[in-house]
Design a protein around this motif. Structure first.
Motif, PDB file in Angstrom:
ATOM      1  N   ASP A 283      -7.775  10.060   2.147  1.00  0.00           N
ATOM      2  CA  ASP A 283      -8.558   9.733   0.952  1.00  0.00           C
ATOM      3  C   ASP A 283      -9.894   9.115   1.343  1.00  0.00           C
ATOM      4  O   ASP A 283      -9.987   8.377   2.339  1.00  0.00           O
ATOM      5  CB  ASP A 283      -7.797   8.753   0.053  1.00  0.00           C
ATOM      6  N   PHE A 284     -10.920   9.396   0.551  1.00  0.00           N
ATOM      7  CA  PHE A 284     -12.224   8.763   0.743  1.00  0.00           C
ATOM      8  C   PHE A 284     -12.314   7.604  -0.246  1.00  0.00           C
ATOM      9  O   PHE A 284     -12.250   7.817  -1.462  1.00  0.00           O
ATOM     10  CB  PHE A 284     -13.366   9.759   0.501  1.00  0.00           C
ATOM     11  N   ILE A 285     -12.418   6.381   0.284  1.00  0.00           N
ATOM     12  CA  ILE A 285     -12.382   5.203  -0.577  1.00  0.00           C
ATOM     13  C   ILE A 285     -13.596   4.319  -0.342  1.00  0.00           C
ATOM     14  O   ILE A 285     -14.263   4.415   0.692  1.00  0.00           O
ATOM     15  CB  ILE A 285     -11.094   4.377  -0.356  1.00  0.00           C
ATOM     16  N   ALA A 286     -13.858   3.474  -1.328  1.00  0.00           N
ATOM     17  CA  ALA A 286     -14.890   2.449  -1.213  1.00  0.00           C
ATOM     18  C   ALA A 286     -14.215   1.103  -1.415  1.00  0.00           C
ATOM     19  O   ALA A 286     -13.542   0.880  -2.423  1.00  0.00           O
ATOM     20  CB  ALA A 286     -15.977   2.671  -2.263  1.00  0.00           C
ATOM     21  N   VAL A 287     -14.390   0.225  -0.437  1.00  0.00           N
ATOM     22  CA  VAL A 287     -13.840  -1.133  -0.506  1.00  0.00           C
ATOM     23  C   VAL A 287     -15.000  -2.093  -0.360  1.00  0.00           C
ATOM     24  O   VAL A 287     -15.526  -2.291   0.738  1.00  0.00           O
ATOM     25  CB  VAL A 287     -12.797  -1.383   0.609  1.00  0.00           C
TER      26      VAL A 287
ATOM     27  N   PHE B  98      -4.220   4.283  -2.176  1.00  0.00           N
ATOM     28  CA  PHE B  98      -4.881   5.329  -1.389  1.00  0.00           C
ATOM     29  C   PHE B  98      -3.897   5.801  -0.327  1.00  0.00           C
ATOM     30  O   PHE B  98      -2.890   5.153  -0.039  1.00  0.00           O
ATOM     31  CB  PHE B  98      -6.166   4.807  -0.736  1.00  0.00           C
ATOM     32  N   GLU B  99      -4.198   6.975   0.240  1.00  0.00           N
ATOM     33  CA  GLU B  99      -3.368   7.561   1.282  1.00  0.00           C
ATOM     34  C   GLU B  99      -4.262   8.007   2.418  1.00  0.00           C
ATOM     35  O   GLU B  99      -5.490   8.034   2.289  1.00  0.00           O
ATOM     36  CB  GLU B  99      -2.563   8.741   0.740  1.00  0.00           C
TER      37      GLU B  99
ATOM     38  N   ILE C 133       0.844  -1.208   0.000  1.00  0.00           N
ATOM     39  CA  ILE C 133       0.000   0.000   0.000  1.00  0.00           C
ATOM     40  C   ILE C 133       0.873   1.248   0.000  1.00  0.00           C
ATOM     41  O   ILE C 133       0.597   2.216  -0.703  1.00  0.00           O
ATOM     42  CB  ILE C 133      -0.944  -0.012   1.218  1.00  0.00           C
ATOM     43  N   MET C 134       1.951   1.225   0.768  1.00  0.00           N
ATOM     44  CA  MET C 134       2.824   2.391   0.842  1.00  0.00           C
ATOM     45  C   MET C 134       3.538   2.646  -0.487  1.00  0.00           C
ATOM     46  O   MET C 134       3.662   3.777  -0.933  1.00  0.00           O
ATOM     47  CB  MET C 134       3.861   2.194   1.950  1.00  0.00           C
ATOM     48  N   ILE C 135       3.992   1.553  -1.129  1.00  0.00           N
ATOM     49  CA  ILE C 135       4.761   1.705  -2.362  1.00  0.00           C
ATOM     50  C   ILE C 135       3.854   1.989  -3.550  1.00  0.00           C
ATOM     51  O   ILE C 135       4.108   2.907  -4.343  1.00  0.00           O
ATOM     52  CB  ILE C 135       5.609   0.440  -2.616  1.00  0.00           C
TER      53      ILE C 135
ATOM     54  N   ASN D  56     -11.089   4.881  -5.241  1.00  0.00           N
ATOM     55  CA  ASN D  56     -10.559   6.043  -4.553  1.00  0.00           C
ATOM     56  C   ASN D  56     -11.324   7.266  -5.040  1.00  0.00           C
ATOM     57  O   ASN D  56     -11.003   7.859  -6.079  1.00  0.00           O
ATOM     58  CB  ASN D  56      -9.060   6.196  -4.811  1.00  0.00           C
ATOM     59  N   LEU D  57     -12.333   7.651  -4.266  1.00  0.00           N
ATOM     60  CA  LEU D  57     -13.232   8.731  -4.688  1.00  0.00           C
ATOM     61  C   LEU D  57     -12.580  10.107  -4.573  1.00  0.00           C
ATOM     62  O   LEU D  57     -13.005  11.044  -5.247  1.00  0.00           O
ATOM     63  CB  LEU D  57     -14.518   8.680  -3.856  1.00  0.00           C
ATOM     64  N   LYS D  58     -11.559  10.225  -3.726  1.00  0.00           N
ATOM     65  CA  LYS D  58     -10.904  11.531  -3.578  1.00  0.00           C
ATOM     66  C   LYS D  58     -10.150  11.914  -4.845  1.00  0.00           C
ATOM     67  O   LYS D  58      -9.982  13.092  -5.142  1.00  0.00           O
ATOM     68  CB  LYS D  58      -9.950  11.506  -2.386  1.00  0.00           C
ATOM     69  N   ARG D  59      -9.691  10.921  -5.587  1.00  0.00           N
ATOM     70  CA  ARG D  59      -8.924  11.197  -6.799  1.00  0.00           C
ATOM     71  C   ARG D  59      -9.809  11.427  -8.015  1.00  0.00           C
ATOM     72  O   ARG D  59      -9.310  11.556  -9.128  1.00  0.00           O
ATOM     73  CB  ARG D  59      -7.948  10.045  -7.054  1.00  0.00           C
TER      74      ARG D  59
END
Length: 341
Positions: free
Chosen positions: A190-194, A186-187, A180-182, A233-236
Motif C-alpha cells: 500500500d502507498f500511505i502517508a503518515v 494498511f498492508e 496493524i495486522m488485525i 492510505n492512498l492505494k485504497r
C-alpha cells in the motif's frame, strides 16, 4: 523347580499373563491406529483432518500399554500405566491444540488479510498462542506430578510484571504490530502517508514499519508512532478529487467570463477519465479574476491524473486563444496624479 518357578513368575505374573498382556497391547495399538487412519481418510473438515494426522505413535503406544497391563500385578508400580497415559495425553492434546490454533489463524489470514503471514504481528500472535497452549500443558503436567503450581505461577507473575515494566516501549511496538495486522489500516504494497512521510509499505516488523519513498530512500517508523498518527492510505482511493485554479486578466470582456466557465466544463467532460463536479468564478485577486474548477479522475493512480490535467491545460490554451482571453500573470499598475500647478 525354583528356576521353573522364576520363569513362570516374572514380577509377580506368569509368562502366560505377560504374553496375554503383550497381545492385548499390540491389538489395542493396531486398533487405535486403524480407527484414527480410517477417520482421517474420510472427507472431514480440513482442520480436524490436520489435527488427527498429528496423532503421535507414542500416544497410541501409551493407550495400548495402559489396556495391555491392566490385569497384571505391578505391585508398587501399579500407578505407572495411568501416569504415563495421562502425561502422554497432555502432550498429545498440546500438539492437537497447536495444530488447531495454527490452522484457524491461517484461515483467518487468508480470508481477511492475505498478506498477514508477512506481518510480524502474525508471527507474534502465532508464537504467543503456542506459548499459552504449551504453558497450560506444562502447568497441567507439573500439577499432575505434584508440583505446587499456584506458588510457581505467583512467582512467575511478579517476574513478568517486572520484565514488562522494563520493556514497555518494546511491548508497545509489539502490540501495535498486532493491531496493524488485525485492524489492517494498511498492508504490504500500500502507498500511505503518515504525517509528513509518504511511501510504499515494504515490511511490517515487530518494532518498525518500513516505507519506500517516491524519491527512493527507505523511511523507518516505529509501529507505535504510526498508530498515533493519522494515516492516509492512498492505494485504497477509488477516485481522485482534483481542485485546480487559474486566473484571467481583468481586461477580459464581461460576456467572455461566463463563456470561459462553459468552455472549461466542456473540456473536462470530454476527458474519458474525468467527471466534472463544478466550476465557478471564485474570487478577485490583485491582478486576476480567479476561477476554481473541481473534477474527479475516475482512476486513482497519479500518472492518470497528470495525463488528464495536461490534456485539460492544453485544451484551455487553445480554447482561450480562439476567443482572445488572456491568462493572468502578476502585474502592477501605477497611477500617477500630476499637479495642475
Amino acid at each position: 523347580m525354583e528356576r521353573l518357578s522364576a520363569i513362570n513368575d516374572v514380577f509377580g505374573n506368569s509368562i502366560l499373563q505377560w504374553a496375554h498382556a503383550l497381545l492385548i497391547t499390540i491389538a489395542v495399538y493396531i486398533a487405535f491406529r486403524f480407527i484414527f487412519g480410517l477417520i482421517v481418510k474420510r472427507k472431514l473438515n480440513k482442520i480436524l483432518a490436520d489435527t488427527l494426522k498429528n496423532s503421535k505413535f507414542w500416544f497410541f503406544a501409551a493407550i495400548a500399554f495402559f489396556f495391555g497391563v491392566k490385569n497384571l500385578n505391578l505391585g508398587q508400580f501399579h500407578f505407572l500405566p495411568l501416569q504415563i497415559l495421562i502425561l502422554t495425553t497432555f502432550l498429545q492434546a498440546g500438539i492437537w491444540l497447536s495444530v488447531i490454533f495454527k490452522d484457524l489463524l491461517i484461515n483467518w489470514s487468508e480470508k481477511n488479510n492475505p498478506n498477514a503471514s508477512k506481518n510480524a504481528g502474525f508471527i507474534i500472535i502465532s508464537g504467543f498462542g503456542h506459548f499459552l497452549i504449551w504453558s497450560a500443558i506444562l502447568l497441567l503436567i507439573l500439577d499432575n506430578l505434584g508440583v505446587k503450581v499456584v506458588s510457581l505461577m505467583a512467582g512467575l507473575g511478579v517476574g513478568g510484571i517486572a520484565i514488562a515494566l522494563a520493556v514497555q516501549k518494546i511491548l508497545g511496538d509489539l502490540f501495535a504490530s498486532i493491531s496493524i495486522m488485525i485492524d489492517k489500516p494498511f498492508e504490504i504494497g500500500d502507498f500511505i502517508a503518515v504525517g509528513e512521510f509518504r511511501g510504499t509499505v515494504e515490511s511490517i516488523g515487530i518494532k518498525t514499519t518500513r516505507l519506500r519513498s517516491l524519491t527512493g530512500e527507505q523511511i523507518i517508523i516505529s509501529n507505535t508512532d504510526i498508530l498515533d498518527s493519522r494515516i492516509n492510505n492512498l492505494k485504497r482511493m477509488e477516485e481522485r478529487r482534483i481542485v485546480f485554479n487559474f486566473g484571467v486578466s481583468y481586461k477580459t470582456p464581461r460576456e467572455n467570463l461566463e463563456t470561459i466557465i462553459e468552455l472549461v466544463k466542456n473540456i473536462i467532460n470530454n476527458q474519458s477519465d474525468a467527471r466534472l463536479e463544478r466550476g465557478n468564478i471564485k474570487s478577485f485577486d490583485a491582478s486576476s479574476i480567479d476561477y476554481e474548477f473541481v473534477y474527479w479522475v475516475t482512476k486513482p493512480d497519479f500518472p492518470t491524473y497528470m495525463n488528464v490535467q495536461e490534456k485539460i491545460n492544453l485544451a484551455m490554451i487553445d480554447a482561450f486563444a480562439k476567443i482572445n482571453v488572456e491568462m493572468a500573470r502578476p502585474t502592477q499598475a501605477v497611477f500617477v496624479h500630476g499637479s495642475n500647478n
